[in-house]
Design a protein around this motif. Structure first.
Motif, short mmCIF file in Angstrom:
data_model
loop_
_atom_site.label_atom_id
_atom_site.label_comp_id
_atom_site.label_asym_id
_atom_site.label_seq_id
_atom_site.Cartn_x
_atom_site.Cartn_y
_atom_site.Cartn_z
N ASN A 68 -5.23 5.35 -3.28
CA ASN A 68 -4.23 6.20 -2.63
C ASN A 68 -4.68 6.68 -1.25
OD1 ASN A 68 -2.51 6.01 -4.83
ND2 ASN A 68 -3.04 8.01 -5.66
N LEU A 69 -5.95 7.06 -1.14
CA LEU A 69 -6.45 7.55 0.13
C LEU A 69 -6.48 6.45 1.19
CD1 LEU A 69 -7.42 10.16 1.38
CD2 LEU A 69 -9.74 9.59 0.66
N ARG A 70 -6.93 5.27 0.81
CA ARG A 70 -6.91 4.16 1.77
C ARG A 70 -5.49 3.82 2.19
NH1 ARG A 70 -10.41 -0.72 -0.48
NH2 ARG A 70 -8.99 -1.90 0.86
N ARG A 71 -4.58 3.82 1.26
CA ARG A 71 -3.18 3.50 1.58
C ARG A 71 -2.61 4.53 2.56
NH1 ARG A 71 -0.17 -0.80 1.99
NH2 ARG A 71 1.89 -0.63 1.09
N ALA A 72 -2.92 5.79 2.34
CA ALA A 72 -2.45 6.84 3.23
C ALA A 72 -3.04 6.68 4.64
CB ALA A 72 -2.80 8.22 2.68
N LEU A 73 -4.34 6.42 4.73
CA LEU A 73 -4.98 6.26 6.04
C LEU A 73 -4.41 5.07 6.80
CD1 LEU A 73 -8.71 7.04 5.22
CD2 LEU A 73 -7.18 8.36 6.70
N VAL A 74 -4.17 3.98 6.10
CA VAL A 74 -3.60 2.78 6.74
C VAL A 74 -2.24 3.10 7.34
CG1 VAL A 74 -2.66 0.50 6.24
CG2 VAL A 74 -4.90 1.11 5.39
N HIS A 75 -1.41 3.84 6.61
CA HIS A 75 -0.08 4.18 7.11
C HIS A 75 -0.13 5.21 8.23
CE1 HIS A 75 1.29 2.05 3.57
NE2 HIS A 75 2.45 1.96 4.20
N ILE A 76 -0.89 6.27 8.03
CA ILE A 76 -0.98 7.31 9.04
C ILE A 76 -1.54 6.73 10.34
CG2 ILE A 76 -2.11 9.50 9.65
CD1 ILE A 76 -2.09 10.12 6.58
N GLY A 77 -2.51 5.84 10.22
CA GLY A 77 -3.10 5.21 11.40
C GLY A 77 -2.14 4.32 12.16
N ARG A 78 -1.06 3.89 11.52
CA ARG A 78 -0.05 3.07 12.17
C ARG A 78 1.22 3.87 12.50
NH1 ARG A 78 -2.78 -0.64 8.92
NH2 ARG A 78 -2.95 -2.74 9.79
N ASP A 79 1.14 5.17 12.36
CA ASP A 79 2.32 6.04 12.59
C ASP A 79 3.50 5.64 11.73
OD1 ASP A 79 1.59 8.08 14.25
OD2 ASP A 79 1.97 6.96 16.09
N MET A 80 3.23 5.20 10.53
CA MET A 80 4.30 4.81 9.61
C MET A 80 4.48 5.93 8.60
SD MET A 80 4.54 1.39 7.32
CE MET A 80 6.09 0.86 6.64
N PRO A 81 5.64 6.58 8.58
CA PRO A 81 5.87 7.62 7.58
C PRO A 81 5.58 7.08 6.17
CG PRO A 81 7.65 7.59 9.16
CD PRO A 81 6.81 6.37 9.43
N TYR A 82 5.05 7.94 5.35
CA TYR A 82 4.46 7.52 4.09
C TYR A 82 4.81 8.50 2.98
CZ TYR A 82 0.52 6.92 0.86
OH TYR A 82 -0.25 6.73 -0.25
N SER A 83 5.10 7.98 1.79
CA SER A 83 5.41 8.83 0.65
C SER A 83 4.52 8.44 -0.51
CB SER A 83 6.88 8.66 0.26
OG SER A 83 7.17 9.41 -0.89
N GLN A 84 3.71 9.38 -0.97
CA GLN A 84 2.83 9.13 -2.11
C GLN A 84 3.63 9.25 -3.40
OE1 GLN A 84 -0.46 8.26 -2.36
NE2 GLN A 84 0.06 8.10 -4.51
N PHE A 85 3.55 8.23 -4.26
CA PHE A 85 4.25 8.26 -5.53
C PHE A 85 3.21 8.41 -6.62
CE2 PHE A 85 6.07 6.15 -9.28
CZ PHE A 85 7.26 6.81 -9.37
N ALA A 86 3.28 9.33 -7.40
CA ALA A 86 4.19 10.45 -7.53
C ALA A 86 3.34 11.69 -7.72
CB ALA A 86 5.10 10.26 -8.74
N ILE A 87 3.95 12.83 -7.62
CA ILE A 87 3.19 14.06 -7.82
C ILE A 87 2.79 14.19 -9.30
CG2 ILE A 87 5.21 15.56 -8.10
CD1 ILE A 87 1.91 16.48 -6.31
N THR A 88 3.66 13.77 -10.21
CA THR A 88 3.31 13.80 -11.64
C THR A 88 3.59 12.43 -12.26
OG1 THR A 88 5.49 14.49 -12.42
CG2 THR A 88 3.93 16.23 -11.84
#
Length: 181
Positions: A68-88
């Motif tokens: 999850n953390l790598r996926r978030a960094l890859v998207h944030i680093g490309r200025d691509m809005p990102y949604s983590q699935f899921a909170i629960t």
């Protein structure tokens, strides 16, 4: 436009995203592409909706947090809005799909009450804290390829102080369950 991607390696899927971007630019210039849903399981052999998230890894909460953390960094680093699935977790009750799907940052019970906080929650919360107040992807760092083919990176800047931050990670494959640094 929302993409739904669950690649084995969280650094993958961007060649396809580039193709979609080119197609959209011809149809709707300036349309925003969101990574609408993505995540990893907290344990193996759980119910998986139509997407296969086993990929031969015996998932743990550690590999979930790393993916999850790598996926978030890859998207944030490309200025691509990102949604983590899921909170629960999701608890399926359909005839053909029953049981928990443990993609949540919070472990939930079948009644949807929260059982406990997972390691992935803390990792994601810490990343959100770092990136929530002024830290932006650095356009000057976009497209910089590492001479090391196994090294993923993203460059960010904080415009008020003019400081830069670089995130580095091993991008060879999907995250494992080890604590090697």
């Amino acid at each position: 436009i929302s993409l739904h991607g669950y690649p084995k390696n969280p650094d993958d899927l961007f060649a396809e995203t580039g193709e979609i971007r080119a197609y959209l630019d011809a149809l709707v210039p300036g349309a925003v592409i969101w990574q609408g849903e993505t995540g990893a399981a907290a344990y193996p052999n759980a119910v998986r909706a139509p997407f296969p998230l086993s990929w031969g890894l015996s998932w743990t909460e550690l590999s979930q947090a790393k993916w999850n953390l790598r996926r978030a960094l890859v998207h944030i680093g490309r200025d691509m809005p990102y949604s983590q699935f899921a909170i629960t977790d999701v608890h399926y009750t359909q005839n053909n799909l029953q049981g928990p799907c443990p993609l949540g940052l919070l472990e939930s019970r079948p009644d949807n009450s929260i059982a406990r906080i997972r390691l992935a929650y803390f990792a994601y919360r810490n990343a959100c804290t770092i990136f929530s107040d002024g830290l932006r992807s650095d356009p000057a760092g976009a497209g910089i390829e590492s001479p090391h083919r196994t090294l993923g990176s993203a460059r960010f800047y904080e415009p008020i102080r003019g400081k830069h931050v670089v995130a580095l990670w091993d991008n060879r494959d999907m995250p494992d369950n080890g604590y090697v640094t």
